[in-house]
Design a protein around this motif. Sequence first.
Motif, PDB file in Angstrom:
ATOM      1  N   ARG A 189       0.836  -1.217   0.000  1.00 34.07           N
ATOM      2  CA  ARG A 189       0.000   0.000   0.000  1.00 34.07           C
ATOM      3  C   ARG A 189       0.866   1.260   0.000  1.00 34.07           C
ATOM      4  O   ARG A 189       0.437   2.327  -0.437  1.00 34.07           O
ATOM      5  N   ALA A 190       2.110   1.107   0.560  1.00 35.19           N
ATOM      6  CA  ALA A 190       3.028   2.253   0.593  1.00 35.19           C
ATOM      7  C   ALA A 190       3.922   2.273  -0.656  1.00 35.19           C
ATOM      8  O   ALA A 190       4.863   3.058  -0.729  1.00 35.19           O
ATOM      9  N   GLY A 191       3.661   1.374  -1.615  1.00 33.85           N
ATOM     10  CA  GLY A 191       4.407   1.384  -2.885  1.00 33.85           C
ATOM     11  C   GLY A 191       5.736   0.657  -2.816  1.00 33.85           C
ATOM     12  O   GLY A 191       6.563   0.778  -3.719  1.00 33.85           O
ATOM     13  N   ILE A 192       5.963  -0.120  -1.751  1.00 33.84           N
ATOM     14  CA  ILE A 192       7.257  -0.792  -1.565  1.00 33.84           C
ATOM     15  C   ILE A 192       7.236  -2.178  -2.218  1.00 33.84           C
ATOM     16  O   ILE A 192       6.248  -2.910  -2.112  1.00 33.84           O
ATOM     17  N   GLY A 193       8.320  -2.550  -2.876  1.00 39.04           N
ATOM     18  CA  GLY A 193       8.411  -3.831  -3.590  1.00 39.04           C
ATOM     19  C   GLY A 193       8.739  -4.999  -2.673  1.00 39.04           C
ATOM     20  O   GLY A 193       9.814  -5.584  -2.736  1.00 39.04           O
ATOM     21  N   PHE A 194       7.796  -5.355  -1.821  1.00 39.12           N
ATOM     22  CA  PHE A 194       7.947  -6.480  -0.878  1.00 39.12           C
ATOM     23  C   PHE A 194       7.647  -7.761  -1.679  1.00 39.12           C
ATOM     24  O   PHE A 194       6.563  -7.877  -2.267  1.00 39.12           O
ATOM     25  N   PRO A 195       8.579  -8.737  -1.743  1.00 35.75           N
ATOM     26  CA  PRO A 195       8.334  -9.940  -2.564  1.00 35.75           C
ATOM     27  C   PRO A 195       7.136 -10.758  -2.062  1.00 35.75           C
ATOM     28  O   PRO A 195       6.931 -10.876  -0.856  1.00 35.75           O
ATOM     29  N   TYR A 196       6.381 -11.320  -2.990  1.00 33.16           N
ATOM     30  CA  TYR A 196       5.236 -12.165  -2.631  1.00 33.16           C
ATOM     31  C   TYR A 196       4.738 -12.863  -3.882  1.00 33.16           C
ATOM     32  O   TYR A 196       5.195 -12.578  -4.989  1.00 33.16           O
ATOM     33  N   GLU A 197       3.798 -13.767  -3.686  1.00 28.63           N
ATOM     34  CA  GLU A 197       3.096 -14.330  -4.834  1.00 28.63           C
ATOM     35  C   GLU A 197       1.629 -14.583  -4.461  1.00 28.63           C
ATOM     36  O   GLU A 197       0.747 -13.887  -4.883  1.00 28.63           O
ATOM     37  N   CYS A 198       1.389 -15.601  -3.588  1.00 27.57           N
ATOM     38  CA  CYS A 198       0.005 -16.051  -3.374  1.00 27.57           C
ATOM     39  C   CYS A 198      -0.804 -15.146  -2.451  1.00 27.57           C
ATOM     40  O   CYS A 198      -2.006 -15.064  -2.565  1.00 27.57           O
ATOM     41  N   ASN A 199      -0.143 -14.517  -1.475  1.00 27.14           N
ATOM     42  CA  ASN A 199      -0.825 -13.651  -0.506  1.00 27.14           C
ATOM     43  C   ASN A 199      -1.673 -14.418   0.506  1.00 27.14           C
ATOM     44  O   ASN A 199      -2.396 -13.827   1.300  1.00 27.14           O
ATOM     45  N   VAL A 200      -1.628 -15.745   0.475  1.00 23.13           N
ATOM     46  CA  VAL A 200      -2.500 -16.536   1.358  1.00 23.13           C
ATOM     47  C   VAL A 200      -1.727 -17.613   2.135  1.00 23.13           C
ATOM     48  O   VAL A 200      -2.276 -18.651   2.503  1.00 23.13           O
ATOM     49  N   GLY A 201      -0.446 -17.395   2.381  1.00 19.26           N
ATOM     50  CA  GLY A 201       0.286 -18.269   3.311  1.00 19.26           C
ATOM     51  C   GLY A 201       0.875 -19.537   2.733  1.00 19.26           C
ATOM     52  O   GLY A 201       1.410 -20.357   3.487  1.00 19.26           O
ATOM     53  N   SER A 202       0.816 -19.728   1.396  1.00 19.50           N
ATOM     54  CA  SER A 202       1.229 -21.027   0.857  1.00 19.50           C
ATOM     55  C   SER A 202       2.584 -21.056   0.158  1.00 19.50           C
ATOM     56  O   SER A 202       3.288 -22.054   0.231  1.00 19.50           O
ATOM     57  N   CYS A 203       2.967 -19.984  -0.547  1.00 18.67           N
ATOM     58  CA  CYS A 203       4.150 -20.081  -1.417  1.00 18.67           C
ATOM     59  C   CYS A 203       5.467 -19.818  -0.700  1.00 18.67           C
ATOM     60  O   CYS A 203       6.522 -20.281  -1.132  1.00 18.67           O
ATOM     61  N   GLY A 204       5.443 -19.044   0.368  1.00 13.41           N
ATOM     62  CA  GLY A 204       6.669 -18.730   1.119  1.00 13.41           C
ATOM     63  C   GLY A 204       7.493 -17.598   0.516  1.00 13.41           C
ATOM     64  O   GLY A 204       8.545 -17.251   1.051  1.00 13.41           O
ATOM     65  N   ASN A 205       7.030 -16.982  -0.567  1.00 14.23           N
ATOM     66  CA  ASN A 205       7.823 -15.922  -1.211  1.00 14.23           C
ATOM     67  C   ASN A 205       7.915 -14.647  -0.383  1.00 14.23           C
ATOM     68  O   ASN A 205       8.761 -13.799  -0.657  1.00 14.23           O
ATOM     69  N   CYS A 206       7.029 -14.468   0.579  1.00 13.89           N
ATOM     70  CA  CYS A 206       6.984 -13.209   1.332  1.00 13.89           C
ATOM     71  C   CYS A 206       7.727 -13.307   2.665  1.00 13.89           C
ATOM     72  O   CYS A 206       7.525 -12.480   3.550  1.00 13.89           O
ATOM     73  N   LYS A 207       8.602 -14.337   2.813  1.00 11.27           N
ATOM     74  CA  LYS A 207       9.335 -14.531   4.073  1.00 11.27           C
ATOM     75  C   LYS A 207      10.227 -13.347   4.392  1.00 11.27           C
ATOM     76  O   LYS A 207      10.851 -12.785   3.497  1.00 11.27           O
ATOM     77  N   PHE A 208      10.316 -12.994   5.659  1.00  9.82           N
ATOM     78  CA  PHE A 208      11.268 -11.963   6.096  1.00  9.82           C
ATOM     79  C   PHE A 208      11.731 -12.328   7.496  1.00  9.82           C
ATOM     80  O   PHE A 208      11.158 -13.210   8.153  1.00  9.82           O
ATOM     81  N   GLU A 209      12.775 -11.640   7.954  1.00 12.52           N
ATOM     82  CA  GLU A 209      13.295 -11.917   9.297  1.00 12.52           C
ATOM     83  C   GLU A 209      12.947 -10.749  10.210  1.00 12.52           C
ATOM     84  O   GLU A 209      13.113  -9.586   9.828  1.00 12.52           O
ATOM     85  N   LEU A 210      12.472 -11.069  11.397  1.00 11.63           N
ATOM     86  CA  LEU A 210      12.153 -10.025  12.380  1.00 11.63           C
ATOM     87  C   LEU A 210      13.414  -9.722  13.189  1.00 11.63           C
ATOM     88  O   LEU A 210      13.988 -10.617  13.809  1.00 11.63           O
ATOM     89  N   LEU A 211      13.868  -8.461  13.180  1.00  7.67           N
ATOM     90  CA  LEU A 211      15.077  -8.086  13.925  1.00  7.67           C
ATOM     91  C   LEU A 211      14.725  -7.420  15.257  1.00  7.67           C
ATOM     92  O   LEU A 211      15.412  -7.595  16.251  1.00  7.67           O
ATOM     93  N   GLU A 212      13.661  -6.655  15.274  1.00 10.26           N
ATOM     94  CA  GLU A 212      13.232  -5.948  16.493  1.00 10.26           C
ATOM     95  C   GLU A 212      11.733  -5.763  16.446  1.00 10.26           C
ATOM     96  O   GLU A 212      11.180  -5.515  15.358  1.00 10.26           O
ATOM     97  N   GLY A 213      11.075  -5.848  17.588  1.00 14.89           N
ATOM     98  CA  GLY A 213       9.645  -5.568  17.649  1.00 14.89           C
ATOM     99  C   GLY A 213       8.830  -6.836  17.865  1.00 14.89           C
ATOM    100  O   GLY A 213       9.381  -7.942  17.964  1.00 14.89           O
ATOM    101  N   GLU A 214       7.525  -6.640  17.933  1.00 13.94           N
ATOM    102  CA  GLU A 214       6.618  -7.766  18.218  1.00 13.94           C
ATOM    103  C   GLU A 214       5.579  -7.912  17.120  1.00 13.94           C
ATOM    104  O   GLU A 214       4.973  -6.919  16.693  1.00 13.94           O
ATOM    105  N   LEU A 215       5.380  -9.158  16.698  1.00 16.25           N
ATOM    106  CA  LEU A 215       4.395  -9.444  15.651  1.00 16.25           C
ATOM    107  C   LEU A 215       3.473 -10.549  16.130  1.00 16.25           C
ATOM    108  O   LEU A 215       3.800 -11.271  17.080  1.00 16.25           O
ATOM    109  N   GLN A 216       2.340 -10.726  15.431  1.00 17.61           N
ATOM    110  CA  GLN A 216       1.546 -11.947  15.624  1.00 17.61           C
ATOM    111  C   GLN A 216       1.114 -12.461  14.264  1.00 17.61           C
ATOM    112  O   GLN A 216       0.979 -11.675  13.316  1.00 17.61           O
ATOM    113  N   SER A 217       0.951 -13.788  14.172  1.00 17.31           N
ATOM    114  CA  SER A 217       0.606 -14.361  12.876  1.00 17.31           C
ATOM    115  C   SER A 217      -0.886 -14.646  12.800  1.00 17.31           C
ATOM    116  O   SER A 217      -1.482 -15.164  13.752  1.00 17.31           O
TER     117      SER A 217
END
Length: 336
Positions: A27-55
Amino acid sequence: MFQIQIDGSTKHFPCAPGDTLLRAALRAGIGFPYECNVGSCGNCKFELLEGELQSNWSDAPGLSDKDRLKNRWLGCQAQACSNARIKVREMEHYAPVHLPVQTTASLTHKRAITHDLHEFSFECDAALSFASGQYALIHFSDVPGPRAYSMSQGGGSRQRLDFQVRLTPGGLGTQKLFSMPLGEKVRIDGPYGMAYLREDAPRDILLVGGGSGLAPMVSLARGALSLHTRPFQNIHFIYGAREARDICGLDMLNELPLWASMGHYTPVVSNASVDEVLTPDCERGFVHEVVQKFHAHDLGNMEIYFAGPPLMAQAMLKLLVEHKVPMNQVHFDQFY
Ligand SMILES: Cc1cc2nc3c(=O)[nH]c(=O)nc-3n(C[C@H](O)[C@H](O)[C@H](O)COP(=O)(O)OP(=O)(O)OC[C@H]3O[C@@H](n4cnc5c(N)ncnc54)[C@H](O)[C@@H]3O)c2cc1C
Ligand code: FES
Protein backbone atom coordinates in the motif's frame (compact mmCIF):
# COMPACT_ATOMS: atom_id res chain seq x y z
CA MET A 1 -0.57 2.62 13.44
CA PHE A 2 2.90 1.05 13.81
CA GLN A 3 6.03 1.96 11.82
CA ILE A 4 7.98 -0.83 10.13
CA GLN A 5 11.60 -0.08 9.27
CA ILE A 6 13.39 -2.08 6.55
CA ASP A 7 16.91 -2.91 7.75
CA GLY A 8 19.75 -1.50 5.64
CA SER A 9 17.41 0.89 3.81
CA THR A 10 15.97 4.32 4.48
CA LYS A 11 12.52 2.92 3.73
CA HIS A 12 9.82 2.45 6.33
CA PHE A 13 6.07 2.10 6.09
CA PRO A 14 3.02 2.37 8.36
CA CYS A 15 1.10 -0.80 9.25
CA ALA A 16 -2.47 -0.32 10.48
CA PRO A 17 -3.96 -2.63 13.13
CA GLY A 18 -5.42 -5.71 11.40
CA ASP A 19 -3.33 -5.24 8.24
CA THR A 20 -0.44 -7.55 7.34
CA LEU A 21 3.13 -6.35 6.82
CA LEU A 22 3.13 -7.44 3.17
CA ARG A 23 -0.08 -5.62 2.26
CA ALA A 24 0.86 -2.51 4.27
CA ALA A 25 4.23 -2.36 2.46
CA LEU A 26 2.54 -2.69 -0.95
CA ARG A 27 0.00 0.00 0.00
CA ALA A 28 3.03 2.25 0.59
CA GLY A 29 4.41 1.38 -2.88
CA ILE A 30 7.26 -0.79 -1.57
CA GLY A 31 8.41 -3.83 -3.59
CA PHE A 32 7.95 -6.48 -0.88
CA PRO A 33 8.33 -9.94 -2.56
CA TYR A 34 5.24 -12.16 -2.63
CA GLU A 35 3.10 -14.33 -4.83
CA CYS A 36 0.01 -16.05 -3.37
CA ASN A 37 -0.83 -13.65 -0.51
CA VAL A 38 -2.50 -16.54 1.36
CA GLY A 39 0.29 -18.27 3.31
CA SER A 40 1.23 -21.03 0.86
CA CYS A 41 4.15 -20.08 -1.42
CA GLY A 42 6.67 -18.73 1.12
CA ASN A 43 7.82 -15.92 -1.21
CA CYS A 44 6.98 -13.21 1.33
CA LYS A 45 9.33 -14.53 4.07
CA PHE A 46 11.27 -11.96 6.10
CA GLU A 47 13.29 -11.92 9.30
CA LEU A 48 12.15 -10.02 12.38
CA LEU A 49 15.08 -8.09 13.92
CA GLU A 50 13.23 -5.95 16.49
CA GLY A 51 9.64 -5.57 17.65
CA GLU A 52 6.62 -7.77 18.22
CA LEU A 53 4.39 -9.44 15.65
CA GLN A 54 1.55 -11.95 15.62
CA SER A 55 0.61 -14.36 12.88
CA ASN A 56 -2.90 -14.67 11.43
CA TRP A 57 -2.14 -18.32 10.60
CA SER A 58 0.68 -19.78 12.67
CA ASP A 59 0.65 -23.15 10.82
CA ALA A 60 0.71 -21.62 7.32
CA PRO A 61 2.46 -24.05 4.94
CA GLY A 62 4.67 -21.31 3.47
CA LEU A 63 6.87 -21.35 6.58
CA SER A 64 8.93 -24.35 7.80
CA ASP A 65 9.86 -25.18 11.42
CA LYS A 66 13.43 -24.17 10.55
CA ASP A 67 12.15 -20.76 9.38
CA ARG A 68 10.24 -20.31 12.64
CA LEU A 69 13.39 -21.09 14.67
CA LYS A 70 15.26 -18.44 12.68
CA ASN A 71 12.59 -15.84 13.54
CA ARG A 72 11.34 -15.77 9.97
CA TRP A 73 7.75 -14.73 9.32
CA LEU A 74 5.37 -14.59 6.39
CA GLY A 75 4.63 -11.02 5.30
CA CYS A 76 1.13 -12.03 4.17
CA GLN A 77 0.27 -13.42 7.62
CA ALA A 78 2.21 -11.17 10.04
CA GLN A 79 0.47 -8.35 11.90
CA ALA A 80 2.39 -5.71 13.87
CA CYS A 81 1.91 -5.43 17.64
CA SER A 82 4.59 -2.70 17.97
CA ASN A 83 6.99 -0.71 15.79
CA ALA A 84 9.37 -3.20 14.18
CA ARG A 85 12.59 -3.55 12.19
CA ILE A 86 12.71 -6.31 9.56
CA LYS A 87 15.14 -7.78 7.07
CA VAL A 88 13.61 -8.36 3.64
CA ARG A 89 15.05 -8.27 0.12
CA GLU A 90 12.96 -5.53 -1.40
CA MET A 91 12.71 -5.82 -5.23
CA GLU A 92 11.46 -3.19 -7.66
CA HIS A 93 9.72 -5.91 -9.70
CA TYR A 94 7.18 -6.32 -6.85
CA ALA A 95 6.37 -2.62 -6.48
CA PRO A 96 2.63 -2.38 -7.21
CA VAL A 97 1.36 -0.98 -10.51
CA HIS A 98 -1.80 0.06 -8.61
CA LEU A 99 -1.71 0.58 -4.84
CA PRO A 100 -3.94 -1.98 -3.10
CA VAL A 101 -6.99 -0.60 -1.26
CA GLN A 102 -9.63 -2.14 0.99
CA THR A 103 -13.36 -1.71 0.43
CA THR A 104 -16.62 -3.35 1.40
CA ALA A 105 -18.69 -4.82 -1.43
CA SER A 106 -22.09 -6.49 -1.90
CA LEU A 107 -22.84 -9.51 -4.01
CA THR A 108 -25.05 -8.30 -6.87
CA HIS A 109 -25.10 -11.09 -9.49
CA LYS A 110 -24.24 -14.73 -9.84
CA ARG A 111 -24.45 -17.08 -12.80
CA ALA A 112 -23.30 -20.57 -13.65
CA ILE A 113 -20.57 -20.91 -16.30
CA THR A 114 -20.30 -24.70 -15.90
CA HIS A 115 -21.65 -27.15 -13.31
CA ASP A 116 -18.96 -26.10 -10.78
CA LEU A 117 -17.51 -22.81 -12.09
CA HIS A 118 -19.69 -19.79 -11.36
CA GLU A 119 -19.33 -16.05 -11.90
CA PHE A 120 -19.92 -13.73 -8.93
CA SER A 121 -20.19 -9.95 -9.28
CA PHE A 122 -19.63 -7.57 -6.39
CA GLU A 123 -20.46 -3.86 -6.25
CA CYS A 124 -17.71 -2.15 -4.25
CA ASP A 125 -18.20 0.95 -2.08
CA ALA A 126 -15.00 2.41 -3.58
CA ALA A 127 -13.65 1.86 -7.11
CA LEU A 128 -10.65 -0.40 -7.43
CA SER A 129 -7.99 0.19 -10.11
CA PHE A 130 -6.27 -2.91 -11.45
CA ALA A 131 -4.33 -4.20 -14.43
CA SER A 132 -5.70 -7.07 -16.57
CA GLY A 133 -4.71 -10.41 -14.98
CA GLN A 134 -4.53 -9.22 -11.35
CA TYR A 135 -6.37 -10.65 -8.36
CA ALA A 136 -8.01 -9.41 -5.15
CA LEU A 137 -8.50 -10.93 -1.70
CA ILE A 138 -12.03 -11.59 -0.50
CA HIS A 139 -12.61 -11.73 3.26
CA PHE A 140 -15.71 -13.76 4.07
CA SER A 141 -17.29 -13.55 7.51
CA ASP A 142 -16.69 -16.74 9.58
CA VAL A 143 -13.93 -18.04 7.25
CA PRO A 144 -10.36 -17.86 8.61
CA GLY A 145 -8.11 -15.89 6.24
CA PRO A 146 -9.03 -14.23 2.93
CA ARG A 147 -9.19 -16.09 -0.41
CA ALA A 148 -7.52 -14.88 -3.62
CA TYR A 149 -9.66 -14.53 -6.77
CA SER A 150 -8.73 -12.99 -10.11
CA MET A 151 -10.93 -10.36 -11.70
CA SER A 152 -12.27 -11.50 -15.08
CA GLN A 153 -12.80 -8.04 -16.57
CA GLY A 154 -10.10 -6.16 -18.45
CA GLY A 155 -8.13 -3.77 -16.26
CA GLY A 156 -9.30 -0.27 -15.37
CA SER A 157 -10.88 1.54 -12.45
CA ARG A 158 -14.03 -0.36 -11.58
CA GLN A 159 -16.68 -0.31 -8.90
CA ARG A 160 -18.09 -3.66 -10.03
CA LEU A 161 -15.75 -6.65 -9.87
CA ASP A 162 -16.47 -10.01 -11.54
CA PHE A 163 -14.84 -13.23 -10.30
CA GLN A 164 -15.08 -16.73 -11.80
CA VAL A 165 -14.78 -19.26 -9.03
CA ARG A 166 -14.67 -23.03 -9.04
CA LEU A 167 -16.37 -24.82 -6.16
CA THR A 168 -13.78 -26.72 -4.10
CA PRO A 169 -15.33 -29.79 -2.45
CA GLY A 170 -15.11 -29.17 1.32
CA GLY A 171 -13.57 -25.71 0.74
CA LEU A 172 -14.69 -23.14 3.33
CA GLY A 173 -14.48 -20.01 1.17
CA THR A 174 -16.10 -21.42 -1.97
CA GLN A 175 -18.90 -23.14 -0.02
CA LYS A 176 -19.64 -19.80 1.62
CA LEU A 177 -19.56 -17.96 -1.71
CA PHE A 178 -21.71 -20.48 -3.61
CA SER A 179 -24.43 -20.30 -0.93
CA MET A 180 -24.21 -16.52 -0.43
CA PRO A 181 -27.48 -14.59 -0.91
CA LEU A 182 -27.49 -11.49 -3.14
CA GLY A 183 -26.89 -8.36 -1.10
CA GLU A 184 -24.51 -10.00 1.38
CA LYS A 185 -21.37 -8.00 2.12
CA VAL A 186 -17.73 -9.03 2.00
CA ARG A 187 -14.47 -7.11 2.37
CA ILE A 188 -12.31 -6.89 -0.76
CA ASP A 189 -8.63 -5.95 -0.76
CA GLY A 190 -6.63 -5.47 -3.94
CA PRO A 191 -5.29 -5.47 -6.51
CA TYR A 192 -2.37 -7.89 -6.16
CA GLY A 193 -0.32 -10.06 -8.49
CA MET A 194 2.51 -9.71 -10.98
CA ALA A 195 0.98 -11.70 -13.87
CA TYR A 196 -0.61 -8.59 -15.38
CA LEU A 197 -0.74 -7.51 -19.03
CA ARG A 198 2.55 -6.15 -20.37
CA GLU A 199 0.90 -3.68 -22.74
CA ASP A 200 4.01 -2.75 -24.71
CA ALA A 201 5.46 -6.24 -25.27
CA PRO A 202 5.89 -6.56 -29.07
CA ARG A 203 5.05 -10.27 -29.24
CA ASP A 204 2.08 -12.55 -29.85
CA ILE A 205 0.31 -13.56 -26.65
CA LEU A 206 -0.10 -17.09 -25.28
CA LEU A 207 -2.70 -17.47 -22.51
CA VAL A 208 -2.93 -20.83 -20.73
CA GLY A 209 -5.55 -21.48 -18.03
CA GLY A 210 -6.29 -24.67 -16.16
CA GLY A 211 -9.60 -25.26 -14.31
CA SER A 212 -10.16 -22.32 -11.96
CA GLY A 213 -7.51 -20.37 -13.91
CA LEU A 214 -10.07 -19.11 -16.45
CA ALA A 215 -10.72 -15.61 -15.02
CA PRO A 216 -7.23 -14.07 -15.29
CA MET A 217 -6.80 -15.39 -18.84
CA VAL A 218 -10.18 -13.94 -19.90
CA SER A 219 -9.18 -10.66 -18.23
CA LEU A 220 -5.88 -10.61 -20.14
CA ALA A 221 -7.61 -11.32 -23.47
CA ARG A 222 -10.18 -8.59 -22.78
CA GLY A 223 -7.46 -6.13 -21.75
CA ALA A 224 -5.15 -6.91 -24.67
CA LEU A 225 -7.86 -6.61 -27.32
CA SER A 226 -9.10 -3.31 -25.92
CA LEU A 227 -5.69 -1.61 -26.22
CA HIS A 228 -5.67 1.37 -28.59
CA THR A 229 -2.43 0.18 -30.18
CA ARG A 230 -1.84 -3.55 -30.13
CA PRO A 231 1.80 -4.63 -30.51
CA PHE A 232 0.81 -8.23 -31.37
CA GLN A 233 -0.97 -10.07 -34.16
CA ASN A 234 -2.37 -13.16 -32.45
CA ILE A 235 -3.70 -14.26 -29.08
CA HIS A 236 -3.60 -18.01 -28.47
CA PHE A 237 -5.89 -19.14 -25.63
CA ILE A 238 -5.49 -22.70 -24.34
CA TYR A 239 -7.93 -23.83 -21.66
CA GLY A 240 -7.46 -27.09 -19.80
CA ALA A 241 -10.41 -28.93 -18.27
CA ARG A 242 -10.83 -32.34 -16.70
CA GLU A 243 -13.92 -33.39 -18.65
CA ALA A 244 -15.76 -32.14 -21.74
CA ARG A 245 -18.48 -30.64 -19.52
CA ASP A 246 -15.86 -28.40 -17.86
CA ILE A 247 -14.83 -26.68 -21.10
CA CYS A 248 -15.78 -23.00 -21.14
CA GLY A 249 -14.66 -19.48 -21.96
CA LEU A 250 -15.09 -19.28 -25.74
CA ASP A 251 -18.44 -17.43 -25.52
CA MET A 252 -16.73 -14.65 -23.51
CA LEU A 253 -13.93 -14.39 -26.07
CA ASN A 254 -16.30 -14.40 -29.05
CA GLU A 255 -17.94 -11.25 -27.65
CA LEU A 256 -14.68 -9.31 -28.12
CA PRO A 257 -14.76 -7.29 -31.37
CA LEU A 258 -11.27 -8.32 -32.53
CA TRP A 259 -11.35 -11.92 -31.35
CA ALA A 260 -12.49 -13.32 -34.71
CA SER A 261 -9.45 -11.87 -36.51
CA MET A 262 -6.77 -12.23 -33.80
CA GLY A 263 -7.89 -14.97 -31.40
CA HIS A 264 -7.37 -18.76 -31.43
CA TYR A 265 -9.02 -20.93 -28.76
CA THR A 266 -8.01 -24.52 -28.02
CA PRO A 267 -9.82 -26.54 -25.34
CA VAL A 268 -7.96 -29.48 -23.78
CA VAL A 269 -9.46 -32.32 -21.77
CA SER A 270 -7.31 -34.45 -19.49
CA ASN A 271 -9.78 -37.09 -18.27
CA ALA A 272 -11.66 -38.09 -21.41
CA SER A 273 -11.93 -41.83 -22.02
CA VAL A 274 -10.54 -43.08 -25.35
CA ASP A 275 -13.98 -43.83 -26.77
CA GLU A 276 -15.48 -40.47 -25.73
CA VAL A 277 -16.28 -38.33 -28.77
CA LEU A 278 -14.98 -34.76 -28.41
CA THR A 279 -15.51 -31.73 -30.66
CA PRO A 280 -12.98 -31.58 -33.53
CA ASP A 281 -11.10 -28.59 -32.02
CA CYS A 282 -10.67 -30.30 -28.64
CA GLU A 283 -7.30 -31.80 -27.67
CA ARG A 284 -6.69 -34.63 -25.20
CA GLY A 285 -4.01 -34.44 -22.50
CA PHE A 286 -2.56 -31.65 -20.40
CA VAL A 287 -2.19 -28.01 -21.38
CA HIS A 288 1.62 -28.07 -21.36
CA GLU A 289 1.54 -30.99 -23.85
CA VAL A 290 -0.68 -28.95 -26.15
CA VAL A 291 1.61 -25.93 -25.80
CA GLN A 292 4.51 -28.19 -26.80
CA LYS A 293 2.55 -29.65 -29.72
CA PHE A 294 1.45 -26.34 -31.29
CA HIS A 295 3.93 -23.72 -30.09
CA ALA A 296 7.30 -25.38 -29.41
CA HIS A 297 8.79 -23.56 -32.42
CA ASP A 298 7.73 -20.00 -31.47
CA LEU A 299 7.59 -19.93 -27.65
CA GLY A 300 10.63 -17.64 -27.53
CA ASN A 301 8.72 -15.04 -29.56
CA MET A 302 5.67 -14.94 -27.29
CA GLU A 303 4.55 -13.12 -24.17
CA ILE A 304 3.30 -16.02 -22.04
CA TYR A 305 0.77 -15.91 -19.20
CA PHE A 306 -0.63 -18.86 -17.27
CA ALA A 307 -2.71 -19.60 -14.18
CA GLY A 308 -4.00 -22.71 -12.50
CA PRO A 309 -3.14 -25.39 -9.97
CA PRO A 310 0.53 -25.68 -8.88
CA LEU A 311 1.08 -28.98 -10.79
CA MET A 312 0.00 -27.36 -14.04
CA ALA A 313 2.07 -24.25 -13.37
CA GLN A 314 5.16 -26.34 -12.60
CA ALA A 315 4.75 -28.38 -15.80
CA MET A 316 4.41 -25.16 -17.83
CA LEU A 317 7.44 -23.62 -16.20
CA LYS A 318 9.56 -26.74 -16.84
CA LEU A 319 8.57 -26.70 -20.52
CA LEU A 320 9.39 -23.00 -20.90
CA VAL A 321 12.77 -23.45 -19.20
CA GLU A 322 13.54 -26.41 -21.53
CA HIS A 323 12.75 -24.14 -24.48
CA LYS A 324 14.96 -21.40 -23.00
CA VAL A 325 12.14 -18.83 -23.05
CA PRO A 326 13.44 -15.60 -21.45
CA MET A 327 11.80 -15.39 -18.02
CA ASN A 328 10.92 -11.72 -18.49
CA GLN A 329 8.37 -12.95 -21.09
CA VAL A 330 6.72 -15.38 -18.63
CA HIS A 331 4.05 -14.30 -16.11
CA PHE A 332 2.04 -16.69 -13.94
CA ASP A 333 -0.01 -17.27 -10.81
CA GLN A 334 -0.21 -20.61 -9.08
CA PHE A 335 -3.60 -21.16 -7.45
CA TYR A 336 -2.77 -22.65 -4.04
C1 LIG B 1 -3.21 -15.73 -6.75
C2 LIG B 1 -4.41 -16.65 -6.70
C3 LIG B 1 -5.49 -16.40 -7.54
C4 LIG B 1 -6.59 -17.27 -7.52
N1 LIG B 1 -7.63 -17.03 -8.38
C5 LIG B 1 -8.68 -17.89 -8.40
C6 LIG B 1 -9.77 -17.69 -9.33
O1 LIG B 1 -9.81 -16.74 -10.12
N2 LIG B 1 -10.80 -18.61 -9.30
C7 LIG B 1 -10.81 -19.68 -8.44
O2 LIG B 1 -11.76 -20.46 -8.45
N3 LIG B 1 -9.78 -19.86 -7.54
C8 LIG B 1 -8.74 -19.00 -7.50
N4 LIG B 1 -7.72 -19.20 -6.59
C9 LIG B 1 -7.87 -20.28 -5.58
C10 LIG B 1 -8.69 -19.71 -4.38
O3 LIG B 1 -7.99 -18.64 -3.77
C11 LIG B 1 -8.97 -20.75 -3.28
O4 LIG B 1 -7.77 -21.37 -2.87
C12 LIG B 1 -9.96 -21.82 -3.72
O5 LIG B 1 -11.16 -21.20 -4.16
C13 LIG B 1 -10.29 -22.77 -2.56
O6 LIG B 1 -10.79 -22.00 -1.49
P1 LIG B 1 -11.70 -22.65 -0.34
O7 LIG B 1 -11.80 -21.67 0.76
O8 LIG B 1 -12.97 -23.16 -0.90
O9 LIG B 1 -10.84 -23.91 0.10
P2 LIG B 1 -10.09 -24.12 1.49
O10 LIG B 1 -9.41 -25.43 1.36
O11 LIG B 1 -10.99 -23.89 2.63
O12 LIG B 1 -9.02 -22.94 1.50
C14 LIG B 1 -7.85 -22.96 0.71
C15 LIG B 1 -7.20 -21.59 0.77
O13 LIG B 1 -7.36 -20.94 1.99
C16 LIG B 1 -6.13 -20.60 2.61
N5 LIG B 1 -6.30 -20.95 4.04
C17 LIG B 1 -6.70 -22.14 4.52
N6 LIG B 1 -6.78 -22.08 5.88
C18 LIG B 1 -6.43 -20.84 6.26
C19 LIG B 1 -6.31 -20.17 7.52
N7 LIG B 1 -6.56 -20.77 8.68
N8 LIG B 1 -5.92 -18.87 7.52
C20 LIG B 1 -5.65 -18.25 6.35
N9 LIG B 1 -5.75 -18.83 5.11
C21 LIG B 1 -6.14 -20.10 5.08
C22 LIG B 1 -5.11 -21.48 1.91
O14 LIG B 1 -3.85 -20.85 1.79
C23 LIG B 1 -5.70 -21.65 0.53
O15 LIG B 1 -5.41 -20.52 -0.26
C24 LIG B 1 -6.63 -18.35 -6.60
C25 LIG B 1 -5.53 -18.56 -5.74
C26 LIG B 1 -4.44 -17.74 -5.78
C27 LIG B 1 -3.29 -17.98 -4.83
S1 FES C 1 2.82 -14.51 -0.45
FE1 FES C 1 2.94 -15.09 1.62
S2 FES C 1 3.09 -17.22 1.54
FE2 FES C 1 2.70 -16.67 -0.52
